[in-house]
Design a protein around this motif. Sequence first.
Motif, PDB file in Angstrom:
ATOM      1  N   ASN A  33      39.093  34.201  54.096  1.00  0.00           N
ATOM      2  CA  ASN A  33      37.927  34.553  53.303  1.00  0.00           C
ATOM      3  C   ASN A  33      38.385  35.360  52.096  1.00  0.00           C
ATOM      4  O   ASN A  33      39.109  36.344  52.241  1.00  0.00           O
ATOM      5  CB  ASN A  33      36.936  35.355  54.151  1.00  0.00           C
ATOM      6  CG  ASN A  33      35.619  35.588  53.453  1.00  0.00           C
ATOM      7  OD1 ASN A  33      35.553  35.694  52.238  1.00  0.00           O
ATOM      8  ND2 ASN A  33      34.565  35.676  54.242  1.00  0.00           N
ATOM      9  N   LYS A  34      37.954  34.957  50.908  1.00  0.00           N
ATOM     10  CA  LYS A  34      38.358  35.632  49.672  1.00  0.00           C
ATOM     11  C   LYS A  34      37.960  37.103  49.671  1.00  0.00           C
ATOM     12  O   LYS A  34      38.664  37.951  49.118  1.00  0.00           O
ATOM     13  CB  LYS A  34      37.711  34.913  48.482  1.00  0.00           C
ATOM     14  CG  LYS A  34      38.129  35.386  47.143  1.00  0.00           C
ATOM     15  CD  LYS A  34      37.471  34.527  46.070  1.00  0.00           C
ATOM     16  CE  LYS A  34      37.893  34.963  44.689  1.00  0.00           C
ATOM     17  NZ  LYS A  34      37.305  34.108  43.661  1.00  0.00           N
ATOM     18  N   ASN A  35      36.832  37.421  50.304  1.00  0.00           N
ATOM     19  CA  ASN A  35      36.336  38.798  50.326  1.00  0.00           C
ATOM     20  C   ASN A  35      37.016  39.632  51.408  1.00  0.00           C
ATOM     21  O   ASN A  35      37.595  40.667  51.121  1.00  0.00           O
ATOM     22  CB  ASN A  35      34.821  38.813  50.508  1.00  0.00           C
ATOM     23  CG  ASN A  35      34.122  38.082  49.374  1.00  0.00           C
ATOM     24  OD1 ASN A  35      34.513  38.194  48.224  1.00  0.00           O
ATOM     25  ND2 ASN A  35      33.115  37.301  49.702  1.00  0.00           N
ATOM     26  N   PHE A 102      44.453  28.515  52.826  1.00  0.00           N
ATOM     27  CA  PHE A 102      43.351  28.257  51.907  1.00  0.00           C
ATOM     28  C   PHE A 102      42.539  29.543  51.796  1.00  0.00           C
ATOM     29  O   PHE A 102      42.006  30.019  52.791  1.00  0.00           O
ATOM     30  CB  PHE A 102      42.456  27.128  52.426  1.00  0.00           C
ATOM     31  CG  PHE A 102      43.114  25.785  52.436  1.00  0.00           C
ATOM     32  CD1 PHE A 102      42.926  24.901  51.396  1.00  0.00           C
ATOM     33  CD2 PHE A 102      43.929  25.397  53.496  1.00  0.00           C
ATOM     34  CE1 PHE A 102      43.537  23.664  51.393  1.00  0.00           C
ATOM     35  CE2 PHE A 102      44.537  24.163  53.511  1.00  0.00           C
ATOM     36  CZ  PHE A 102      44.348  23.287  52.448  1.00  0.00           C
ATOM     37  N   THR A 103      42.439  30.087  50.587  1.00  0.00           N
ATOM     38  CA  THR A 103      41.658  31.302  50.358  1.00  0.00           C
ATOM     39  C   THR A 103      40.485  30.935  49.462  1.00  0.00           C
ATOM     40  O   THR A 103      40.677  30.416  48.355  1.00  0.00           O
ATOM     41  CB  THR A 103      42.523  32.386  49.685  1.00  0.00           C
ATOM     42  OG1 THR A 103      43.665  32.642  50.518  1.00  0.00           O
ATOM     43  CG2 THR A 103      41.745  33.679  49.505  1.00  0.00           C
ATOM     44  N   TYR A 104      39.271  31.222  49.936  1.00  0.00           N
ATOM     45  CA  TYR A 104      38.080  30.874  49.171  1.00  0.00           C
ATOM     46  C   TYR A 104      36.904  31.734  49.630  1.00  0.00           C
ATOM     47  O   TYR A 104      36.975  32.423  50.647  1.00  0.00           O
ATOM     48  CB  TYR A 104      37.760  29.382  49.291  1.00  0.00           C
ATOM     49  CG  TYR A 104      37.636  28.870  50.715  1.00  0.00           C
ATOM     50  CD1 TYR A 104      36.389  28.696  51.298  1.00  0.00           C
ATOM     51  CD2 TYR A 104      38.760  28.557  51.464  1.00  0.00           C
ATOM     52  CE1 TYR A 104      36.270  28.222  52.592  1.00  0.00           C
ATOM     53  CE2 TYR A 104      38.658  28.075  52.757  1.00  0.00           C
ATOM     54  CZ  TYR A 104      37.407  27.911  53.318  1.00  0.00           C
ATOM     55  OH  TYR A 104      37.298  27.450  54.597  1.00  0.00           O
ATOM     56  N   SER A 105      35.811  31.683  48.859  1.00  0.00           N
ATOM     57  CA  SER A 105      34.647  32.519  49.171  1.00  0.00           C
ATOM     58  C   SER A 105      33.701  31.819  50.135  1.00  0.00           C
ATOM     59  O   SER A 105      33.706  30.595  50.267  1.00  0.00           O
ATOM     60  CB  SER A 105      33.903  32.899  47.887  1.00  0.00           C
ATOM     61  OG  SER A 105      33.384  31.748  47.277  1.00  0.00           O
ATOM     62  N   THR A 106      32.855  32.629  50.776  1.00  0.00           N
ATOM     63  CA  THR A 106      31.918  32.095  51.774  1.00  0.00           C
ATOM     64  C   THR A 106      30.867  31.189  51.156  1.00  0.00           C
ATOM     65  O   THR A 106      30.338  30.311  51.816  1.00  0.00           O
ATOM     66  CB  THR A 106      31.206  33.233  52.522  1.00  0.00           C
ATOM     67  OG1 THR A 106      30.575  34.081  51.560  1.00  0.00           O
ATOM     68  CG2 THR A 106      32.158  34.053  53.343  1.00  0.00           C
ATOM     69  N   ASN A 107      30.562  31.390  49.885  1.00  0.00           N
ATOM     70  CA  ASN A 107      29.518  30.591  49.246  1.00  0.00           C
ATOM     71  C   ASN A 107      30.074  29.454  48.383  1.00  0.00           C
ATOM     72  O   ASN A 107      29.401  28.974  47.484  1.00  0.00           O
ATOM     73  CB  ASN A 107      28.594  31.490  48.418  1.00  0.00           C
ATOM     74  CG  ASN A 107      29.334  32.228  47.321  1.00  0.00           C
ATOM     75  OD1 ASN A 107      30.558  32.260  47.293  1.00  0.00           O
ATOM     76  ND2 ASN A 107      28.584  32.836  46.416  1.00  0.00           N
TER      77      ASN A 107
END
Length: 124
Positions: A33-35, A102-107
């Motif tokens: 998760n990016k956050n 893979f790093t990305y945001s929840t939305n």
Amino acid sequence: MKKTFCFLFLFISLSSIAFAQTNFTDLTITLKNKNVGFFENQAINLTSKTTSEIFKSLSDSDGKATFSLPTNDIYEIKIANYTRKKEIRIPDIKGGQITNIFTYSTNMVEIHKKFEMSNSEKKK
């Protein structure tokens, strides 16, 4: 003599084909998760470009999913909450290990939908 040589050559060639083994490599995918934290229980599907065989797994509490894949192939990666198209090449190395994060945001899915064209826009 020629017949014996031809028979021996044919026997060796067919034996190597009959006993050929497929090599496998372990692939670990981590969904970060990016956050903060990781994405748990996300479906990850890998589809072989050569055979169309699908390998499936769910990410664990640390966002990890592990696959044992036949080598010398390219796999299309599909992740439930990830919108980008990704592929990974598995080289022909016996017993290899590959890690991919893979790093990305929840939305990410919602953001992607905002930029999709409607059917009427696609027809223009």
